[in-house]
Design a protein around this motif. Structure first.
Motif, short mmCIF file in Angstrom:
data_model
loop_
_atom_site.label_atom_id
_atom_site.label_comp_id
_atom_site.label_asym_id
_atom_site.label_seq_id
_atom_site.Cartn_x
_atom_site.Cartn_y
_atom_site.Cartn_z
N GLY A 25 0.92 -0.99 0.32
CA GLY A 25 0.30 -0.08 0.05
C GLY A 25 0.96 1.17 -0.42
N GLN A 26 2.06 1.35 0.23
CA GLN A 26 2.52 2.35 -0.13
C GLN A 26 3.68 2.33 -1.24
OE1 GLN A 26 5.19 1.48 4.07
NE2 GLN A 26 3.32 -0.18 4.02
N TYR A 27 3.78 3.96 -1.70
CA TYR A 27 4.42 4.08 -3.02
C TYR A 27 5.87 4.57 -2.37
CZ TYR A 27 0.26 3.45 -5.99
OH TYR A 27 -0.36 2.77 -6.64
N LEU A 28 6.98 4.02 -2.09
CA LEU A 28 8.56 4.11 -2.31
C LEU A 28 9.72 4.97 -3.15
CD1 LEU A 28 8.59 0.77 -0.14
CD2 LEU A 28 8.20 3.23 0.40
N LEU A 29 10.30 5.64 -3.26
CA LEU A 29 11.35 5.41 -3.46
C LEU A 29 12.17 4.05 -4.52
CD1 LEU A 29 12.45 9.04 -2.29
CD2 LEU A 29 11.44 8.79 -4.59
N MET A 30 12.90 3.65 -5.14
CA MET A 30 13.73 2.70 -5.58
C MET A 30 14.44 2.50 -3.93
SD MET A 30 12.14 0.68 -7.68
CE MET A 30 13.04 -0.62 -7.86
N LYS A 31 15.36 3.31 -3.30
CA LYS A 31 16.33 2.96 -2.85
C LYS A 31 15.41 2.18 -1.41
CE LYS A 31 16.42 7.27 -0.25
NZ LYS A 31 15.89 7.32 0.76
N ASP A 32 14.30 2.35 -1.57
CA ASP A 32 13.35 2.06 -0.22
C ASP A 32 12.80 0.76 -0.51
OD1 ASP A 32 14.63 4.08 1.65
OD2 ASP A 32 12.50 5.24 0.82
N ALA A 33 12.65 0.40 -1.53
CA ALA A 33 12.18 -0.64 -1.85
C ALA A 33 12.97 -2.08 -1.48
CB ALA A 33 12.12 -0.49 -3.33
N LYS A 34 12.12 -2.85 -0.85
CA LYS A 34 13.39 -4.09 -0.19
C LYS A 34 12.34 -4.74 0.08
CE LYS A 34 17.53 -1.34 0.27
NZ LYS A 34 18.86 -0.87 1.60
N PRO A 81 -3.98 -9.17 -2.74
CA PRO A 81 -4.99 -8.80 -2.88
C PRO A 81 -5.98 -7.77 -3.96
CG PRO A 81 -3.40 -7.95 -1.51
CD PRO A 81 -2.64 -9.00 -1.98
N PHE A 82 -5.08 -7.65 -5.02
CA PHE A 82 -6.06 -7.28 -6.33
C PHE A 82 -6.11 -7.71 -7.28
CE2 PHE A 82 -1.93 -5.30 -3.80
CZ PHE A 82 -2.21 -4.35 -3.38
N ASP A 83 -7.47 -6.87 -7.73
CA ASP A 83 -7.62 -7.67 -9.39
C ASP A 83 -6.65 -7.47 -10.17
OD1 ASP A 83 -8.85 -5.10 -9.57
OD2 ASP A 83 -10.60 -6.31 -9.17
N ARG A 84 -6.68 -7.32 -11.46
CA ARG A 84 -6.23 -6.91 -12.82
C ARG A 84 -6.52 -5.43 -13.02
NH1 ARG A 84 -5.30 -10.27 -17.22
NH2 ARG A 84 -5.32 -8.67 -18.65
N SER A 85 -7.75 -4.91 -12.38
CA SER A 85 -7.06 -3.01 -12.97
C SER A 85 -6.69 -2.57 -11.71
CB SER A 85 -8.73 -3.46 -13.40
OG SER A 85 -9.59 -2.61 -11.76
N GLN A 86 -7.24 -3.79 -10.57
CA GLN A 86 -5.95 -2.47 -9.48
C GLN A 86 -4.47 -2.84 -9.47
OE1 GLN A 86 -8.14 -5.05 -6.17
NE2 GLN A 86 -8.86 -3.23 -5.58
N ILE A 108 5.25 -8.33 -10.08
CA ILE A 108 6.46 -9.49 -8.51
C ILE A 108 5.34 -9.68 -7.67
CG2 ILE A 108 8.21 -10.58 -7.25
CD1 ILE A 108 9.90 -7.68 -8.34
N CYS A 109 5.04 -11.22 -7.35
CA CYS A 109 4.38 -11.54 -6.42
C CYS A 109 5.41 -12.69 -5.28
CB CYS A 109 3.06 -12.38 -6.25
SG CYS A 109 2.30 -13.33 -5.01
N THR A 110 5.70 -12.79 -4.54
CA THR A 110 7.12 -13.67 -3.73
C THR A 110 6.24 -14.16 -2.77
OG1 THR A 110 7.41 -12.26 -1.93
CG2 THR A 110 8.75 -11.65 -3.43
N ASN A 126 1.39 -14.38 1.12
CA ASN A 126 2.64 -13.70 -0.02
C ASN A 126 2.85 -12.57 -0.47
OD1 ASN A 126 0.63 -16.29 -2.19
ND2 ASN A 126 2.92 -16.66 -0.77
N ARG A 127 3.76 -11.58 -0.97
CA ARG A 127 3.81 -10.62 -0.79
C ARG A 127 3.84 -10.17 -2.64
NH1 ARG A 127 7.68 -10.02 4.28
NH2 ARG A 127 7.16 -11.99 5.64
N PHE A 128 3.25 -8.85 -2.74
CA PHE A 128 3.18 -8.02 -3.94
C PHE A 128 3.69 -7.01 -3.68
CE2 PHE A 128 1.36 -4.71 -7.15
CZ PHE A 128 1.07 -5.76 -8.51
#
Lengths: 321, 321
Positions: A25-34, A81-86, A108-110, A126-128
């Protein structure tokens, strides 16, 4: 005897490309995407993903990428927890917030993990993750102009009996070994073999041979690439014959033209395979015709989805998440 | 039209096991131990690792794990800024700071990345990570007591022609599919086949069959496990015959005893393979004898390395990193 202290925050010494990611649910700078080092998506490469590109402010064939991603989730017993349009909205937000009009976009889904570190994949949440960074290509500008030098490695691409290649996955150690083999032979990238010794695919791309005006691409043990599929569609539009089947190393080396296909770069010419010059050693006319139509089709609304950027939208504002 | 805001920090909603990790000179709580989503160790599973356990405050056969880890680095053209004794110190610090007397300890090297997101692995700065979390086992206490129910999947373990199994790696999608196959058949874990239809290995373990007092374990396409190697050593000490070679599904099902081996659990009995009960359906005497010596050897200084914990050390203090 002394023991080191535990740091309360991690100081990351690395630089990352400019871009925006989405996690939880959070938008992040690439440096924070982990990703947690305990996520099975890392520790077992238990993950699927898809990559779509944005060119001149529009997604290209987004529907096909979403189809493949959601099919992969189902095959791996994963859910998000998201469908295609989400998912499409999240990807568009990543691109819009990044400001990149030409972007490389990944969903990505892990498998995720569980607090108990259980090894049972059914216990994991699972994580998106999604992100948008600047558009990248397998071939650089010089290679696009003169054609890539490619080597055929003797590494066998991980076979379908082990991993279903229609599930887009991160199992690349075979491809990485192929790359190092290629570098040793003064080539720029590699093709791997299938279990029968025919050509399979390379690191992130499919391959096509052009002979007598007809195209042929490997069938067995390869990712069914969206750019590969797009070549089939373009050939129908151009009335070019295209076949899917075995392509031997010899057939590739005696082709009139060879090109590779990837979301990262589109249609990319090959000028040599191992020691063999392909055609006259320059990108050929059939490759050129398909490549031109490929980029033309990026403007066609049937295959593209325009992204709204904040600076395009009158009165655009940010809303807190 | 509104756009979401970019968060300046990531709020992680997940819980993680208690433990300590090491990254870039910093010791961290497990919740802070993360890998960039752009690290090729994640995006291409371009990584190697090793797992060693600590039992009753001592590493077990740490040297063998370090040997395998450093050999994997070299095969993957990776390097880290630490030598063997420095890695051993880092692992010991993770364990000491975690306080876990029984720990599962992992050392990892990922390809890393470059600020330009280059696809050339030679452009990447490799990254070293280590962590210590509570000891975990493939088999839980009940399964250790009664033996595991195992199913033979028709999935073929990723073959050596694709990925060298002596490089310990995270390519597990075949093993994960095997696990789901096993769950569908009411088994608890899975064995995968090699390319000739013989038994290879399971998710994180090797397998042994006991027949007429002799042991046999698959040779081809399997990780040369340290616990597997330890069984060879224990058999020498116990004067038990042990052979390495093909093990067919039938040979496994008609064995007197079957057990699996892993750093995560040691020597673990198997009570059934598919529909077939092994022996009398209870852990057998040869398995029991090897398992007992395996745990006894944890107290032997030739195979163990004691960890100094802060509470054991008079006047221990922390020094700032």
């Amino acid at each position: 005897m002394t023991f080191p202290q535990v740091s309360q925050t991690y100081k990351d010494p690395y630089n990352y490309p400019e871009g925006i990611a989405f996690q939880e649910g959070q938008y992040l700078l690439m440096k924070d995407a982990k990703v947690s080092v305990l996520d099975w998506g890392f520790l077992h490469s238990d993950a699927t993903y898809d990559t779509v590109h944005v060119w001149d402010g529009a997604f290209f064939r987004l529907d096909l990428h979403l189809d493949r991603f959601f099919a992969g989730l189902e095959k791996l017993h994963m859910s998000i927890p998201f469908d295609r349009s989400q998912v499409a909205d999240i990807l568009a937000n990543c691109v819009a917030l990044s400001g990149h009009r030409n972007a490389y976009v990944e969903m990505i889904c892990t498998r995720g993990g569980s607090p108990s570190f259980s090894r049972d994949p059914r216990d994991a949440a699972n994580r998106f993750i999604a992100f948008a960074v600047p558009y990248g290509s397998v071939a650089n500008a010089a290679q696009m102009e003169r054609g890539l030098r490619i080597a055929i490695s003797d590494v066998v691409r991980i076979p379908p009996k082990s991993v279903d290649p229609s599930i887009k996955n991160y199992h690349w150690l075979d491809l990485v070994r192929g790359l190092y083999d290629a570098f040793d032979r003064d080539a720029e990238t590699a093709l791997l073999l299938d279990t029968d010794g025919n050509i399979a695919e390379g690191p992130g791309f499919n391959v096509f041979a052009v002979k007598g005006g007809s195209l042929r691409t490997p069938q067995f043990g390869v990712l069914p690439g969206i750019t590969r599929r797009t070549v089939f569609d373009l050939c129908t539009m151009l009335d070019i014959d295209v076949g899917v089947g075995n392509v031997s190393p010899d057939a590739l080396k005696t082709a009139d033209e060879v090109f590779i296909t990837s979301t990262a770069g589109g249609i990319m010419p090959v000028s040599s395979v191992d020691e063999t010059r392909i055609g006259n050693g320059r990108p050929g006319p059939v490759t050129g015709k398909i490549k031109a139509l490929y980029w033309d089709m990026h403007k066609d609304p049937t295959w593209s989805t325009v992204v709204a950027f904040p600076e395009d939208v009158r009165g655009a504002s940010s809303r807190p998440m």
